[in-house]
Enzyme design. Sequence first.
Site, PDB file in Angstrom:
ATOM      1  N   SER A 138      44.822  47.845  42.502  1.00 49.77           N
ATOM      2  CA  SER A 138      44.643  48.508  43.783  1.00 49.77           C
ATOM      3  C   SER A 138      44.198  47.627  44.936  1.00 49.77           C
ATOM      4  CB  SER A 138      43.630  49.649  43.605  1.00 49.77           C
ATOM      5  OG  SER A 138      42.552  49.268  42.771  1.00 49.77           O
ATOM      6  N   CYS A 139      43.908  46.346  44.708  1.00 52.25           N
ATOM      7  CA  CYS A 139      43.487  45.493  45.832  1.00 52.25           C
ATOM      8  C   CYS A 139      44.649  45.404  46.831  1.00 52.25           C
ATOM      9  CB  CYS A 139      43.100  44.109  45.321  1.00 52.25           C
ATOM     10  SG  CYS A 139      42.642  43.005  46.657  1.00 52.25           S
ATOM     11  N   ASN A 204      40.180  52.433  45.858  1.00 54.27           N
ATOM     12  CA  ASN A 204      39.966  51.088  46.364  1.00 54.27           C
ATOM     13  C   ASN A 204      40.136  51.152  47.895  1.00 54.27           C
ATOM     14  OD1 ASN A 204      39.798  48.235  46.684  1.00 54.27           O
ATOM     15  ND2 ASN A 204      40.635  47.956  44.627  1.00 54.27           N
ATOM     16  N   CYS A 389      34.261  72.281  69.846  1.00 55.82           N
ATOM     17  CA  CYS A 389      32.899  72.194  70.384  1.00 55.82           C
ATOM     18  C   CYS A 389      31.932  71.655  69.328  1.00 55.82           C
ATOM     19  CB  CYS A 389      32.438  73.563  70.894  1.00 55.82           C
ATOM     20  SG  CYS A 389      32.749  74.894  69.730  1.00 55.82           S
TER      21      CYS A 389
HETATM   22  C1  LIG Z   1      34.013  42.525  50.264  1.00 58.76           C
HETATM   23  C2  LIG Z   1      34.615  43.469  49.254  1.00 58.76           C
HETATM   24  C3  LIG Z   1      35.139  42.979  48.075  1.00 58.76           C
HETATM   25  C4  LIG Z   1      35.717  43.839  47.140  1.00 58.76           C
HETATM   26  N1  LIG Z   1      36.193  43.332  45.967  1.00 58.76           N
HETATM   27  C5  LIG Z   1      36.713  44.167  45.037  1.00 58.76           C
HETATM   28  C6  LIG Z   1      37.119  43.660  43.771  1.00 58.76           C
HETATM   29  O1  LIG Z   1      37.005  42.473  43.460  1.00 58.76           O
HETATM   30  N2  LIG Z   1      37.644  44.549  42.885  1.00 58.76           N
HETATM   31  C7  LIG Z   1      37.759  45.882  43.151  1.00 58.76           C
HETATM   32  O2  LIG Z   1      38.217  46.648  42.294  1.00 58.76           O
HETATM   33  N3  LIG Z   1      37.364  46.380  44.346  1.00 58.76           N
HETATM   34  C8  LIG Z   1      36.840  45.555  45.280  1.00 58.76           C
HETATM   35  N4  LIG Z   1      36.372  46.075  46.460  1.00 58.76           N
HETATM   36  C9  LIG Z   1      36.515  47.523  46.739  1.00 58.76           C
HETATM   37  C10 LIG Z   1      35.229  48.313  46.391  1.00 58.76           C
HETATM   38  O3  LIG Z   1      34.895  48.192  45.033  1.00 58.76           O
HETATM   39  C11 LIG Z   1      35.384  49.801  46.740  1.00 58.76           C
HETATM   40  O4  LIG Z   1      36.447  50.336  46.010  1.00 58.76           O
HETATM   41  C12 LIG Z   1      35.633  50.044  48.226  1.00 58.76           C
HETATM   42  O5  LIG Z   1      34.878  49.146  49.019  1.00 58.76           O
HETATM   43  C13 LIG Z   1      35.325  51.482  48.643  1.00 58.76           C
HETATM   44  O6  LIG Z   1      33.971  51.804  48.405  1.00 58.76           O
HETATM   45  P1  LIG Z   1      32.828  51.784  49.585  1.00 58.76           P
HETATM   46  O7  LIG Z   1      33.323  52.651  50.691  1.00 58.76           O
HETATM   47  O8  LIG Z   1      31.577  52.264  48.912  1.00 58.76           O
HETATM   48  O9  LIG Z   1      32.724  50.363  50.020  1.00 58.76           O
HETATM   49  C14 LIG Z   1      35.776  45.223  47.405  1.00 58.76           C
HETATM   50  C15 LIG Z   1      35.226  45.717  48.596  1.00 58.76           C
HETATM   51  C16 LIG Z   1      34.634  44.864  49.503  1.00 58.76           C
HETATM   52  C17 LIG Z   1      34.023  45.419  50.760  1.00 58.76           C
END
Ligand SMILES: Cc1cc2nc3c(=O)[nH]c(=O)nc-3n(C[C@H](O)[C@H](O)[C@H](O)COP(=O)(O)O)c2cc1C
Length: 404
Positions: A138-139, A204, A389
């Site tokens: 999902s990244c 994600n 409103c």
């Molecule tokens: C800087 C950063 C790095 C992240 N790296 C990963 C990662 O390595 N693997 C992953 O599954 N999600 C990664 N995420 C996503 C988070 O785990 C999460 O799914 C997303 O930020 C939504 O949650 P939040 O609104 O609480 O931040 C990353 C998010 C941020 C902000």
Amino acid sequence: MADNSLAVEFAGIPFKNPFLLSSAPPTMDVRHILRAARLGWGGAVMKTVTEEPTVDPRTRLGVLRKNGKAIGMNNIELLSREPLKTWTDDWIPKIKREAPEDFVFVASMMSGPEPGGWTSLAETMSQTGADAIELNVSCPHGSPEKHMGAFIGQDPTLVEQVSRAAKKGTDLPILVKLTPNVTDIVPIAQAAAKGGADGLSAINTVESLIGVDVETATPLPIAYGVDKTEQLSTYGGYCGPAVRPIGLRVVSQIAKAIPDIPISGIGGIEDWMSSVEYLMVGARTLQVCTAAMWYGFSIIKTITEGIVKFMERKGYKTLDEMIGRALSKITTWTALSKLPPVVGRVIENRCTGCKECVGACADGGYVAIQMREGIAVINPEKCDGCGLCAVVCEYDAVAFVHTD
Ligand SMILES: Cc1cc2nc3c(=O)[nH]c(=O)nc-3n(C[C@H](O)[C@H](O)[C@H](O)COP(=O)(O)O)c2cc1C
């Protein structure tokens, strides 16, 4: 209230509370994860590893603000900088040795579209003592260019294949972490379930361009090209409170379509109320990234205390009584009554006379609000019950009443 009122079971794993740090900077290494474990988090999902460690751009975080306050964040960070071996040989065994026994450790991994990579990573991870494995399909940035991350998570056939391949390599529960950057989440979630996923994590980050530095016409966050001097940027992943409505929509759609699969809700969880919202639309555990980055790991205390107080006030004895409770009230647009007799009414002791609602209703609504003796008054004959409103009122001074 019983001490274990926040306990919940997820894919066969008992959690003392539903809160995990999600895979992100707060789980980048052993020091961070052990600190969270000691502060009372129910678990953590490690920063995603893949076959090759990541080298990241700088800078890689951007922000959206409203009146100075951050409401959303975007990142162009990739995966773990540490090689897989550091995690498997050193960090995970140390976490399992030193964290409280009831702390749940979830390994996170990513491979390419070839199933063999997922089986072999899952085999490696199962020998570490991890309690479960989350598959990152999902990244939304960096990875798709290499046919990884959201490239896989946007294709139900690939999602099913890699879920099945990972299952083949382990007896541990497999969670598949889904991307919201799809037209319809349901076929993707179904594909993961068909491939043998024991649980789903959603969401994600949301693919985004956080902004532009208008002085230099440079998109944000400002990074550098390969010559290390030219300022460039790229599309990133949006997270934090601003994405919560998308997370709630995705989690509820999965929960309605596949009631049997446990869901770990993610996206903008930052306090007791946002946590309860996710539970009520079907999440069984809750993952937090941005709020832990902005406010620190100790938020776990205020969030859990807040939920317990809410449960006491409402008479809920267990989380299970709340999980999915709002789902049956999400219907189709067609099934909604059209123009029922509902109008706005100003709660006088909350109205400050700021006139925001008057202006909004004049130009964006039905010209139904006037000021009378310093207080906004809604004309029920003109009010269309649209809700504008209440949207612009900072003081929560409008209620909607059924006039029948
Ligand atoms: C800087 C950063 C790095 C992240 N790296 C990963 C990662 O390595 N693997 C992953 O599954 N999600 C990664 N995420 C996503 C988070 O785990 C999460 O799914 C997303 O930020 C939504 O949650 P939040 O609104 O609480 O931040 C990353 C998010 C941020 C902000």
